[in-house]
Every structure is written in C-alpha cells, then in structure tokens.
Scaffold this motif. Structure first.
Motif, PDB file in Angstrom:
ATOM      1  N   ARG A 167      49.530 -15.865  94.375  1.00 19.34           N
ATOM      2  CA  ARG A 167      48.199 -15.905  93.780  1.00 19.34           C
ATOM      3  C   ARG A 167      47.166 -15.242  94.693  1.00 19.34           C
ATOM      4  NH1 ARG A 167      48.717 -22.309  92.765  1.00 19.34           N
ATOM      5  NH2 ARG A 167      49.978 -22.020  94.642  1.00 19.34           N
ATOM      6  N   PRO A 168      47.371 -13.972  95.021  1.00 19.98           N
ATOM      7  CA  PRO A 168      46.444 -13.297  95.950  1.00 19.98           C
ATOM      8  C   PRO A 168      45.016 -13.234  95.444  1.00 19.98           C
ATOM      9  CG  PRO A 168      47.907 -11.702  94.888  1.00 19.98           C
ATOM     10  CD  PRO A 168      48.444 -13.057  94.564  1.00 19.98           C
ATOM     11  N   GLU A 169      44.835 -13.243  94.119  1.00 22.22           N
ATOM     12  CA  GLU A 169      43.473 -13.208  93.578  1.00 22.22           C
ATOM     13  C   GLU A 169      42.690 -14.456  93.988  1.00 22.22           C
ATOM     14  OE1 GLU A 169      46.051 -15.423  90.781  1.00 22.22           O
ATOM     15  OE2 GLU A 169      46.224 -13.482  91.793  1.00 22.22           O
ATOM     16  N   GLU A 170      43.378 -15.577  94.203  1.00 18.35           N
ATOM     17  CA  GLU A 170      42.693 -16.795  94.637  1.00 18.35           C
ATOM     18  C   GLU A 170      42.288 -16.701  96.110  1.00 18.35           C
ATOM     19  OE1 GLU A 170      44.644 -20.407  93.501  1.00 18.35           O
ATOM     20  OE2 GLU A 170      44.968 -19.730  91.434  1.00 18.35           O
ATOM     21  N   THR A 171      43.070 -15.984  96.890  1.00 21.21           N
ATOM     22  CA  THR A 171      42.676 -15.728  98.277  1.00 21.21           C
ATOM     23  C   THR A 171      41.392 -14.916  98.317  1.00 21.21           C
ATOM     24  OG1 THR A 171      44.930 -15.837  99.154  1.00 21.21           O
ATOM     25  CG2 THR A 171      43.345 -14.559 100.427  1.00 21.21           C
ATOM     26  N   LEU A 172      41.285 -13.910  97.446  1.00 24.98           N
ATOM     27  CA  LEU A 172      40.072 -13.091  97.398  1.00 24.98           C
ATOM     28  C   LEU A 172      38.853 -13.934  97.019  1.00 24.98           C
ATOM     29  CD1 LEU A 172      41.292  -9.792  95.682  1.00 24.98           C
ATOM     30  CD2 LEU A 172      40.767 -10.173  98.091  1.00 24.98           C
ATOM     31  N   LYS A 173      39.027 -14.846  96.075  1.00 24.90           N
ATOM     32  CA  LYS A 173      37.915 -15.720  95.681  1.00 24.90           C
ATOM     33  C   LYS A 173      37.474 -16.596  96.857  1.00 24.90           C
ATOM     34  CE  LYS A 173      39.164 -16.164  90.770  1.00 24.90           C
ATOM     35  NZ  LYS A 173      39.640 -17.111  89.730  1.00 24.90           N
ATOM     36  N   ALA A 174      38.452 -17.118  97.586  1.00 25.20           N
ATOM     37  CA  ALA A 174      38.131 -17.974  98.732  1.00 25.20           C
ATOM     38  C   ALA A 174      37.380 -17.186  99.800  1.00 25.20           C
ATOM     39  CB  ALA A 174      39.413 -18.564  99.314  1.00 25.20           C
ATOM     40  N   ILE A 175      37.837 -15.963 100.070  1.00 26.39           N
ATOM     41  CA  ILE A 175      37.184 -15.138 101.091  1.00 26.39           C
ATOM     42  C   ILE A 175      35.752 -14.813 100.667  1.00 26.39           C
ATOM     43  CG2 ILE A 175      37.188 -12.853 102.189  1.00 26.39           C
ATOM     44  CD1 ILE A 175      40.261 -13.013 102.137  1.00 26.39           C
ATOM     45  N   GLU A 176      35.566 -14.496  99.395  1.00 30.78           N
ATOM     46  CA  GLU A 176      34.222 -14.191  98.891  1.00 30.78           C
ATOM     47  C   GLU A 176      33.283 -15.387  99.097  1.00 30.78           C
ATOM     48  OE1 GLU A 176      32.013 -12.725  94.754  1.00 30.78           O
ATOM     49  OE2 GLU A 176      34.165 -13.158  94.778  1.00 30.78           O
TER      50      GLU A 176
ATOM     51  N   SER B 195      40.790 -21.944 105.834  1.00 30.64           N
ATOM     52  CA  SER B 195      41.977 -22.596 106.377  1.00 30.64           C
ATOM     53  C   SER B 195      43.216 -21.868 105.898  1.00 30.64           C
ATOM     54  CB  SER B 195      42.029 -24.050 105.890  1.00 30.64           C
ATOM     55  OG  SER B 195      42.180 -24.070 104.471  1.00 30.64           O
ATOM     56  N   VAL B 196      44.344 -22.221 106.496  1.00 27.57           N
ATOM     57  CA  VAL B 196      45.627 -21.667 106.075  1.00 27.57           C
ATOM     58  C   VAL B 196      45.888 -21.992 104.610  1.00 27.57           C
ATOM     59  CG1 VAL B 196      48.130 -21.875 106.379  1.00 27.57           C
ATOM     60  CG2 VAL B 196      46.647 -21.666 108.379  1.00 27.57           C
ATOM     61  N   ILE B 197      45.555 -23.211 104.220  1.00 25.00           N
ATOM     62  CA  ILE B 197      45.822 -23.642 102.849  1.00 25.00           C
ATOM     63  C   ILE B 197      44.992 -22.841 101.847  1.00 25.00           C
ATOM     64  CG2 ILE B 197      45.701 -25.574 101.240  1.00 25.00           C
ATOM     65  CD1 ILE B 197      47.957 -25.813 103.259  1.00 25.00           C
ATOM     66  N   SER B 198      43.777 -22.474 102.184  1.00 21.88           N
ATOM     67  CA  SER B 198      42.931 -21.756 101.225  1.00 21.88           C
ATOM     68  C   SER B 198      43.141 -20.247 101.255  1.00 21.88           C
ATOM     69  CB  SER B 198      41.459 -22.069 101.489  1.00 21.88           C
ATOM     70  OG  SER B 198      41.093 -21.724 102.812  1.00 21.88           O
ATOM     71  N   LEU B 199      43.688 -19.689 102.345  1.00 16.92           N
ATOM     72  CA  LEU B 199      43.828 -18.242 102.467  1.00 16.92           C
ATOM     73  C   LEU B 199      45.278 -17.764 102.425  1.00 16.92           C
ATOM     74  CD1 LEU B 199      41.197 -17.565 105.298  1.00 16.92           C
ATOM     75  CD2 LEU B 199      40.872 -17.420 102.836  1.00 16.92           C
ATOM     76  N   ASP B 200      46.143 -18.390 103.204  1.00 12.35           N
ATOM     77  CA  ASP B 200      47.527 -17.939 103.342  1.00 12.35           C
ATOM     78  C   ASP B 200      48.430 -18.474 102.227  1.00 12.35           C
ATOM     79  OD1 ASP B 200      49.618 -16.618 104.850  1.00 12.35           O
ATOM     80  OD2 ASP B 200      50.298 -18.596 105.476  1.00 12.35           O
TER      81      ASP B 200
END
Length: 653
Positions: free
Chosen positions: A455-464, A443-448
């Motif tokens: 906190r781009p590192e959290e976006t990477l965790k979500a994508i993984e 979702s937008v909330i978990s990625l964008d």
C-alpha cells in the motif's frame, strides 16, 4: 448534508457549559474529562465543536474559563491569583498570559477598572445568578437552573473565539504569524565537552514539551535540528530550510551544582529578537523539570500560543523523581544518537543504570528497547531474536507502569511486525494509528509497513501529513521515492533522490536506502557513488552492503570479487549473524536469475526468521517467481495472507 440546527447546537452547548461550570475550579478537568462527561469520544466532540463553532474543545474550555474570570474579577473582591485558581488555572503566571492575550489587558487592569470597555454581555444577570445563597434548602436545584440560564445567556459571548492574528508586526514589518518553531541545539558553554549530553538533553526536552501544545502548529524534532549544531548557516537560511517562522537559540552553562540557560527567540526571516530570558536552577530532578516547563511557558507566551489546561498538565509531568536516573538517561540518549556499535553498548548500560536508580522510569525502558530493536534489525549488531526478546521484556515492563503510553505501544508493535510477523495484531494497530488525527510523529508502522504490505499510496499520504510538521526529516525523501517506485512513477522517484542527495550525503540511513533504490531504478552509477560514500564514511558493514558489492562486481564481470563478497555473506550466515545474510544471498541469485538457488536461500531466510524477509511481497527481484508454488508457500507461512493482501502479479512492482 444540511447545516446543523440551532437547537441541536444549543443543546450540546448547554451540556458542555454545565459540565465546565460544575468543574470550574478543577485544573485537571480538560478535554478528555469533558468528552467523558457528555458521553462522547474526544475526537467526536472536537469534530462537532469545530463544525458548529469553528474552535477546538480545548479552546472552548479555555475561553469559558477566561470569560468567567473577567466576571469574577470585576464583581468580587479577589486577587488575580485567587481568580486563576477559581477558574481552573494551576499557574497564575500562565493565567495572566492567557488573559492578556485574549482580552488585550492584564487581570490587574481589569480589576482596577483601567480598561475602557468591558463586554457587558458577560456581566449583569449571569453574575447575579451565580451569587445564589448556597445555604437555601433548594440550593442545588437553583444552582443547576442558574447554570443553564448562564449557558443560554452566555452563548454568544463564550463562542467569540480568540482573535486570530493572521499577521503580526515584527520590526515594523507585517509578517505571517503561523506559530512554528525550531529549537536549535543549545551550545555547551560548560567548558567540559563531556557535558554535551546535558545541553543536547535539555534541547530535546524543550522540544518534546513544545510538541504537546496544539496551538503551536509546527515544532521541528530534535533529530532534524541536530545537523545545525555546528552549522555556519544564517538564521534566515535555517528558517527557510525548516519552513518555520521562529528560531530559539541559546546556551547552557554550569557552575558547581547550578545550571544556567540563556535563550533568545528570534523571528528567523527578519532576524528580529522577540524575547530573551535567563533561567537558573539547581541540578536536581524537580528543579530541572521545573526549568523546562518555565522555558516552554515562556516560549508559548511570546509566540501568543495558548496552552490548554490538559496540555499544561502533560508539560509539567516529570519522567522521574531521581536526579541520578535522569542524568544516566541523558547520557544514554547522547550515546544512542551516535548510532554505532560501541555507542549502542554504552547506551544499554546507561539506560540500565537509569532504571536501577528509578524502576518506574518509562522512557529509559522504551529507549533501551529501541537500541535492542535497531541493533538487531537495522544495524545487525545483535542476534535478531535475542534482541527482540530483550526489547519485548523492557516494553512489557514499561506498559505495566504506564499502560497508555503511545510510544511504548508503537515500539512494541514495530517489534511484533519485524520479529514476530504478527500481521493481524499489527494491522489493527496500524488502522487505529492512521485513523488518529492527533498522531504527529512518523514511525516504521506508518511509513515502512504499508510499503511492505503493498500500500505505497498510504505511505505517501502519511508523508504528506507529517511533512507539515517536520519538512527536513531524513526518512521522508527515501520513503517517498520508494513509494513512488512501487507505484510505477520511476522518473519521480529518481527526481526525489537526485534532489535529496546533497542534503543527506552524510546520513547512514539515507545512503543505505538510496543506494538500494538507485539500483532498482537502473541508476547504477548513482548507486555506486552512494555505496562508496557509505563504505568510506562509516565503519559498520552489514550484509546489505555485501550484497550490493557482490551485484556490482558481477555486473562488472569480476567473478573473483563477486565470489569474495558472496563468501562474506555465507560466512555471516554460518556465524548466525543478524542483518539477514540469507535473504541477501537469495536476492543475489534472483538478480542473476538462478531461481533454484534463490528458493534455497529464501527457505533458509525463513527458517532463520530474518527480518528482511518481510520484503518478500514487494521485492522486485523476486517478481518473476511470484506464481511459483514455493513462493506462495513461503508467502503464506510468513503471514501476509492473514490480512487479505493478494500476491502481486509478476508484472506489478
């Protein structure tokens, strides 16, 4: 930490078994009910059972019900159907499937004594105990004592988990059984292209129901299988691209008011047919939803994927009782997925018709809200605040009908972020979301949101995490590349985009984001190629494209063309258009290092409450002015500081 003691384990086991036995014939008694009964949260109970026994809570409940069913079948004069209801299965067919998958023989075979060996640990004393005379005055005390004894006697038996098939024999070949599936769009064989919305809608509904089954580890979303609608790729190629084992393909036909679906379940890499079935129903809301449920049960049974009772209840849940409402809704979904201004307008009208036919149709409210949201923020079709106002009303109505609908909450908090800049509320929702291991949809909330808040590192965790379930999602490559860029891994970001370009060269979202990101990476020629693709393939021309055209005209030294594009942006701003024209004018002046004019347009962007201003904290072109008091003032007013995020220094990305 040391191992949990046996006494602690047995105490929890006893409590759980007592509750399950007490609610044995209640088909609504599932994971949530059990957790509540023993005073634990669903997630805590799952963690404890998984740690001590290596199984999930739903598996724990299901296995107990199946073991008890075997005791009942072999000790009482009772049919398999009656047994199914006695042990809390609402569907005798599904009970038989689960029973056979677990024991290796059918309930009928167990009843007739055909089975060669029944595990006597489940029989004998425990069966006698449960046959206490319930008319005795001390019945209640005896029954409760009996249940406890049953729990203690049955511990080993109940905890033997389902035999896990690491491999299955497909066409004489041993292959991994990872319980993953892609449902390809059903082919429309009605002879009427205008009924394409029905075949697409049925595909999406089957996929949506399959995602509720936790034993199926991966179900590819509808948005990711759409591209295979007219593909000439082999099933093996599709299997490899989507990283799944099984493919469901089929077609839809209609004759009068009758709908027929033909399906085939195929093991993709070997091309072996595992199962085929034909389903025929009347085009009535109750029968259509019954058809969808039967299809999902059939798929699950033939994938050896057991459906928990609470999951089955969700699968059987009907979104509406109105045939007309559902028909309008499917047409609205078909239009929404086209993603252009005309189709969005059509979708809004069709969702409105669905709601008029059924005022409690939650999905219609949420999807109409999504059209307003996307049309106001991404596409620039509607005035941003008007779009959000319309969306918010729809979402609030949906929450009154179904207060715990997660998708409604997701859409509402996305709007609170983009339009209200309500960081405090959205941050709480975000933290709750990332701590919920059940979330399996991006979702937008978990990625964008984490990128825009530093906190781009959290976006990477979500994508993984999300990639495990949907490896082909178009949003992952550009969000991953974006996160890498903001972490300073520019070479990796470039590599991700370069590898992804051939896969998504006809997707508007990917082209837009890759055009912008290639620019920031200094890959100007690649950026121009993407820009040309998007302007030649799609009629919509939002302000972000005007800005990029102005930047490249300036870099090429063509001042006349540069002025023309800036004039287009100015005109959009003067008209009050959405798409954040003031923000992009500010970025142009940031690019040419005219920071006085950049601040002038940043203020205008703030005054208009433009959604792109949420990039303020991360925007690379504004890095040189982050220590300017005027920048800090806007930063504070937007609300970034309300969640304790320090302003980035000019040297950071």
């Amino acid at each position: 930490m040391g191992k949990q003691s046996n006494s602690t384990k047995e105490t929890l086991v006893d409590k759980l078994l007592i509750e399950i036995e007490s609610n044995l014939n209640n088909d609504q008694f599932g994971v949530d009910s059990l957790a509540q009964a023993v005073g634990m949260s669903r997630s805590s109970l799952h963690r404890k059972l998984n740690k001590t026994l290596g199984i999930s809570t739903s598996q724990f409940i299901r296995e107990y019900r199946l073991k008890r069913s075997l005791e009942i079948l072999t000790s009482e004069d009772i049919t398999a159907s009656e047994t199914a209801y006695r042990v809390g299965f609402s569907s005798p067919t599904y009970f038989s499937t689960c029973f056979h998958n677990y024991f290796g023989y059918t309930p009928g075979e167990a009843k007739s004594g055909i089975i060669a060996d029944v595990d006597n640990q489940s029989l004998g004393t425990s069966t006698e105990i449960l046959s206490v005379d319930t008319k005795n005055s001390n019945t209640k005390t005896i029954i409760w004592a009996s249940i406890i004894v049953l729990a203690l006697c049955s511990t080993y038996f109940v905890y033997k988990p389902f035999a896990k098939k690491d491999k299955v024999n497909i066409g004489g070949i041993q292959v991994l059984d990872d319980k993953s599936i892609a449902v390809l769009p059903l082919k429309n064989l009605t002879g009427n292209p205008d009924l394409e919305y029905i075949s697409d809608g049925m595909t999406d509904a089957i996929i949506s129901r399959l995602t509720k089954i936790k034993t199926i580890k991966k179900v590819i979303p509808f948005t990711s299988v759409q591209s295979y609608k007219k593909s000439d790729k082999s099933l093996k190629e599709i299997t490899q691209e989507l990283e799944v084992s099984n493919i469901l393909q089929g077609n839809l036909q209609m004759s009068g008011n009758q709908i027929k679906i033909n399906l085939q379940l195929i093991h993709g890499s070997s091309n072996v047919h595992l199962w085929s079935e034909e389903y025929t129903k009347e085009w009535k809301s109750d029968e259509i939803f019954q058809l969808q449920t039967e299809v999902v049960e059939g798929i699950a049974a033939n994938m050896n994927a057991v459906i928990a009772q609470d999951e089955l209840a969700e699968i059987k849940k009907n979104p509406t009782q109105s045939k007309d409402a559902y028909s309008y809704y499917l047409q609205g979904e078909f239009q929404r997925n086209k993603g252009n201004e005309l189709s969005y307008s059509n979708a809004i009208n069709l969702y409105g018709n669905a709601i008029a036919a059924d005022s409690n149709f939650v999905e219609a409210y949420v999807d109409m809200a999504n059209v307003w949201h996307m049309g106001g923020s991404v596409w620039g079709f509607y005035n941003e605040q008007i779009a959000w106002g319309n969306a918010k009303v729809l979402l609030e109505k949906a929450l009154k009908i179904e207060p715990n609908n997660e998708r409604t909450k997701e859409e509402l908090n996305t709007g609170r972020f983009f339009y209200d800049w309500n960081f405090e509320v959205v941050e709480k929702f975000y933290q709750k979301k990332i701590s919920n291991s059940k979330q399996n949809k991006p979702s937008v909330i978990s990625l964008d949101y984490p990128i825009k808040t530093g906190r781009p590192e959290e976006t990477l965790k979500a994508i993984e995490y999300y990639t495990l379930n949907d490896p082909s999602n178009v949003f992952y490559p550009f969000f991953k590349a974006e996160a890498m860029f903001y972490l300073g891994a520019t070479d990796k970001a470039n590599e991700i985009l370069t590898q992804s370009d051939p896969l998504y060269n006809d997707n508007w979202f990917y082209l837009r984001e890759s055009t912008k990101l290639y620019f920031y990476l200094g890959e100007y020629e690649k950026s121009k190629i993407q820009l040309e693709k998007i302007t030649t393939q799609f009629p919509d021309y939002p302000p972000i494209l005007m800005w990029l055209n102005a930047v490249y005209a300036q870099m090429d030294g063509n001042s006349k063309v540069t002025f023309q594009y800036l004039a287009e942006l100015q005109n959009e701003y003067d008209k009050g258009s959405s798409g954040s024209p003031a923000w992009f004018i500010a970025l142009y002046y940031g690019h040419v290092k005219d920071y006085e004019r950049a601040f002038e347009w940043l203020q205008k962007s703030y005054d208009r409450h433009e959604v792109e201003l949420l990039w303020l904290r991360a925007e690379p072109l504004l890095a040189p002015i982050r220590n300017d008091l005027r920048y800090k003032n806007i930063y504070e007013k937007v609300g970034f500081s309300s969640i304790n995020l320090p302003i980035k220094t000019p040297s950071s990305n």
